[in-house]
Design a protein around this motif. Structure first.
Motif, PDB file in Angstrom:
ATOM      1  N   ILE A 200       0.837  -1.190   0.000  1.00  9.96           N
ATOM      2  CA  ILE A 200       0.000   0.000   0.000  1.00  9.96           C
ATOM      3  C   ILE A 200       0.873   1.241   0.000  1.00  9.96           C
ATOM      4  O   ILE A 200       1.865   1.316   0.720  1.00  9.96           O
ATOM      5  N   ASP A 201       0.537   2.194  -0.844  1.00  8.24           N
ATOM      6  CA  ASP A 201       1.237   3.476  -0.924  1.00  8.24           C
ATOM      7  C   ASP A 201       0.259   4.553  -0.470  1.00  8.24           C
ATOM      8  O   ASP A 201      -0.677   4.903  -1.197  1.00  8.24           O
ATOM      9  N   LEU A 202       0.465   5.061   0.740  1.00  5.82           N
ATOM     10  CA  LEU A 202      -0.475   6.024   1.308  1.00  5.82           C
ATOM     11  C   LEU A 202      -0.430   7.360   0.587  1.00  5.82           C
ATOM     12  O   LEU A 202      -1.448   8.061   0.497  1.00  5.82           O
ATOM     13  N   ASP A 203       0.749   7.743   0.100  1.00  2.00           N
ATOM     14  CA  ASP A 203       0.865   9.027  -0.589  1.00  2.00           C
ATOM     15  C   ASP A 203       0.111   9.016  -1.925  1.00  2.00           C
ATOM     16  O   ASP A 203      -0.555   9.987  -2.285  1.00  2.00           O
ATOM     17  N   LYS A 204       0.213   7.916  -2.641  1.00  2.00           N
ATOM     18  CA  LYS A 204      -0.443   7.808  -3.944  1.00  2.00           C
ATOM     19  C   LYS A 204      -1.822   7.161  -3.856  1.00  2.00           C
ATOM     20  O   LYS A 204      -2.526   7.074  -4.867  1.00  2.00           O
ATOM     21  N   LEU A 205      -2.189   6.698  -2.638  1.00  2.00           N
ATOM     22  CA  LEU A 205      -3.455   5.976  -2.438  1.00  2.00           C
ATOM     23  C   LEU A 205      -3.571   4.832  -3.448  1.00  2.00           C
ATOM     24  O   LEU A 205      -4.539   4.705  -4.197  1.00  2.00           O
ATOM     25  N   ARG A 206      -2.540   3.991  -3.427  1.00  5.29           N
ATOM     26  CA  ARG A 206      -2.458   2.887  -4.379  1.00  5.29           C
ATOM     27  C   ARG A 206      -2.269   1.569  -3.639  1.00  5.29           C
ATOM     28  O   ARG A 206      -1.509   1.481  -2.673  1.00  5.29           O
ATOM     29  N   LEU A 207      -2.994   0.547  -4.113  1.00  2.00           N
ATOM     30  CA  LEU A 207      -2.899  -0.790  -3.546  1.00  2.00           C
ATOM     31  C   LEU A 207      -2.417  -1.741  -4.639  1.00  2.00           C
ATOM     32  O   LEU A 207      -2.979  -1.775  -5.733  1.00  2.00           O
ATOM     33  N   ASP A 208      -1.374  -2.513  -4.352  1.00  2.00           N
ATOM     34  CA  ASP A 208      -0.813  -3.450  -5.315  1.00  2.00           C
ATOM     35  C   ASP A 208      -0.859  -4.862  -4.754  1.00  2.00           C
ATOM     36  O   ASP A 208      -0.516  -5.089  -3.586  1.00  2.00           O
ATOM     37  N   PHE A 209      -1.258  -5.809  -5.605  1.00  2.00           N
ATOM     38  CA  PHE A 209      -1.378  -7.207  -5.192  1.00  2.00           C
ATOM     39  C   PHE A 209      -0.715  -8.116  -6.220  1.00  2.00           C
ATOM     40  O   PHE A 209      -0.756  -7.840  -7.417  1.00  2.00           O
ATOM     41  N   GLU A 210      -0.126  -9.200  -5.723  1.00  2.00           N
ATOM     42  CA  GLU A 210       0.362 -10.280  -6.576  1.00  2.00           C
ATOM     43  C   GLU A 210      -0.200 -11.587  -6.045  1.00  2.00           C
ATOM     44  O   GLU A 210      -0.185 -11.827  -4.839  1.00  2.00           O
ATOM     45  N   MET A 211      -0.709 -12.423  -6.951  1.00  2.00           N
ATOM     46  CA  MET A 211      -1.338 -13.664  -6.523  1.00  2.00           C
ATOM     47  C   MET A 211      -1.165 -14.738  -7.586  1.00  2.00           C
ATOM     48  O   MET A 211      -0.785 -14.459  -8.729  1.00  2.00           O
ATOM     49  N   VAL A 212      -1.454 -15.969  -7.191  1.00  2.00           N
ATOM     50  CA  VAL A 212      -1.389 -17.106  -8.098  1.00  2.00           C
ATOM     51  C   VAL A 212      -2.713 -17.848  -8.039  1.00  2.00           C
ATOM     52  O   VAL A 212      -3.242 -18.108  -6.954  1.00  2.00           O
ATOM     53  N   MET A 213      -3.249 -18.163  -9.208  1.00  2.00           N
ATOM     54  CA  MET A 213      -4.452 -18.984  -9.311  1.00  2.00           C
ATOM     55  C   MET A 213      -4.068 -20.298  -9.982  1.00  2.00           C
ATOM     56  O   MET A 213      -3.628 -20.297 -11.140  1.00  2.00           O
ATOM     57  N   PRO A 214      -4.200 -21.435  -9.302  1.00  2.00           N
ATOM     58  CA  PRO A 214      -3.849 -22.714  -9.924  1.00  2.00           C
ATOM     59  C   PRO A 214      -4.630 -22.978 -11.205  1.00  2.00           C
ATOM     60  O   PRO A 214      -4.092 -23.521 -12.172  1.00  2.00           O
ATOM     61  N   SER A 215      -5.891 -22.564 -11.219  1.00  2.00           N
ATOM     62  CA  SER A 215      -6.721 -22.755 -12.403  1.00  2.00           C
ATOM     63  C   SER A 215      -7.791 -21.673 -12.442  1.00  2.00           C
ATOM     64  O   SER A 215      -8.411 -21.368 -11.423  1.00  2.00           O
ATOM     65  N   LEU A 216      -7.970 -21.103 -13.607  1.00  2.00           N
ATOM     66  CA  LEU A 216      -9.029 -20.112 -13.810  1.00  2.00           C
ATOM     67  C   LEU A 216      -9.787 -20.519 -15.065  1.00  2.00           C
ATOM     68  O   LEU A 216      -9.243 -20.515 -16.165  1.00  2.00           O
ATOM     69  N   ARG A 217     -11.047 -20.897 -14.878  1.00  2.00           N
ATOM     70  CA  ARG A 217     -11.829 -21.478 -15.968  1.00  2.00           C
ATOM     71  C   ARG A 217     -13.016 -20.595 -16.327  1.00  2.00           C
ATOM     72  O   ARG A 217     -13.686 -20.065 -15.446  1.00  2.00           O
ATOM     73  N   VAL A 218     -13.255 -20.459 -17.622  1.00  2.00           N
ATOM     74  CA  VAL A 218     -14.399 -19.706 -18.138  1.00  2.00           C
ATOM     75  C   VAL A 218     -15.309 -20.687 -18.861  1.00  2.00           C
ATOM     76  O   VAL A 218     -14.873 -21.390 -19.778  1.00  2.00           O
ATOM     77  N   GLU A 219     -16.566 -20.729 -18.440  1.00  2.00           N
ATOM     78  CA  GLU A 219     -17.533 -21.641 -19.053  1.00  2.00           C
ATOM     79  C   GLU A 219     -18.803 -20.887 -19.404  1.00  2.00           C
ATOM     80  O   GLU A 219     -19.290 -20.085 -18.608  1.00  2.00           O
TER      81      GLU A 219
END
Length: 252
Positions: A107-126
């Motif tokens: 989190i960057d309070l000065d820029k009011l910015r939130l950054d995330f990194e994540m991993v999804m084992p599987s992401l499916r669209v049906e």
């Protein structure tokens, strides 16, 4: 730069957010703005909050997000692209968010910015799809059911915000921008009903799409990222704007 128009329709999915003086749900770990280890605290809080959000949460008035239903999404490609598609999905489900593993949050309070990194084992669209256009030199048309699976997906997303409210006590953090970038290690594509259901052509095209999945994803990725950013903005505002800024991040 190729500009890809994307339309995402999410009718009636989210309820109005909570009143600004609503209490934080008990599962949210509060981090103070003057904490010298603010990013560590924010990561722990995000890890604890994420499964409660994905599974749906009455406090934030968020429905269950796995599967996540999108009523309509269109990704249109430009005429100068090697993969010139217009791909429309309707009443599709995105499946796999519940298995998301959060790797980092800052989190960057000065820029009011939130950054995330994540991993999804599987992401499916049906769900139902309709496609027209070309892939490389091959024309493609079709209408039917789709099953598209992204495997071992690394996801980076950023939320930008601004403070809104007439008084310091009523200020809330409102998400006004989002960026999402997906990087899967593999993609499997199954489009039923290509070329009017002609079996041989349909099977050959699906083989071609899977053999060249990186090229296909490379062309569609900007549109997919833009669509996901729209969704992330909705969810982010549903959560972050539910409470005042001082409730979310007390000064001390």
């Amino acid at each position: 730069m190729l500009v890809i128009p994307v339309t995402v329709l999410l009718l009636g999915l989210f309820s109005p957010i909570l009143a600004a003086d609503s209490p934080l749900p008990s599962f949210v770990k509060v981090c103070k703005r003057n904490d010298p280890k603010l990013n560590e605290c924010f990561l722990k809080s995000a890890k604890n909050t994420l499964p409660n959000i994905v599974n749906g949460n009455k406090a934030f008035k968020i429905p269950k997000l796995d599967p996540f239903r999108i009523e309509a999404m269109t990704i249109g490609q430009g005429a100068n692209s090697n993969i010139g598609l217009e791909l429309t999905f309707r009443d599709i489900d995105i499946i796999g968010l519940k298995d998301t593993m959060l790797k980092d949050a800052r989190i960057d309070l000065d820029k009011l910015r939130l950054d995330f990194e994540m991993v999804m084992p599987s992401l499916r669209v049906e769900g139902p799809y309709e496609v027209s256009g070309k892939i490389l030199v091959l024309p493609i048309t079709g209408k039917g059911m789709s099953n598209i699976t992204l495997e071992n997906v690394n996801v980076k997303w950023s939320l930008g915000g601004k403070l809104v409210g007439k008084t310091p006590e009523s200020r809330r953090l409102q998400v006004d921008s989002a960026k999402v970038d997906i990087d899967p290690q593999n993609m499997r594509i199954d489009l039923d009903g290509l070329f009017g259901g002609e079996k041989t052509l349909s099977e050959n095209m699906n083989v071609f799409l899977n053999e060249n999945w990186r090229d296909v994803l490379g062309e569609l990725k900007p549109g997919v990222n833009e669509a996901l950013a729209t969704i992330v903005t909705l969810i982010g505002n549903q959560v972050i704007s539910s409470v005042t800024y001082d409730q979310l991040l007390p000064p001390q």
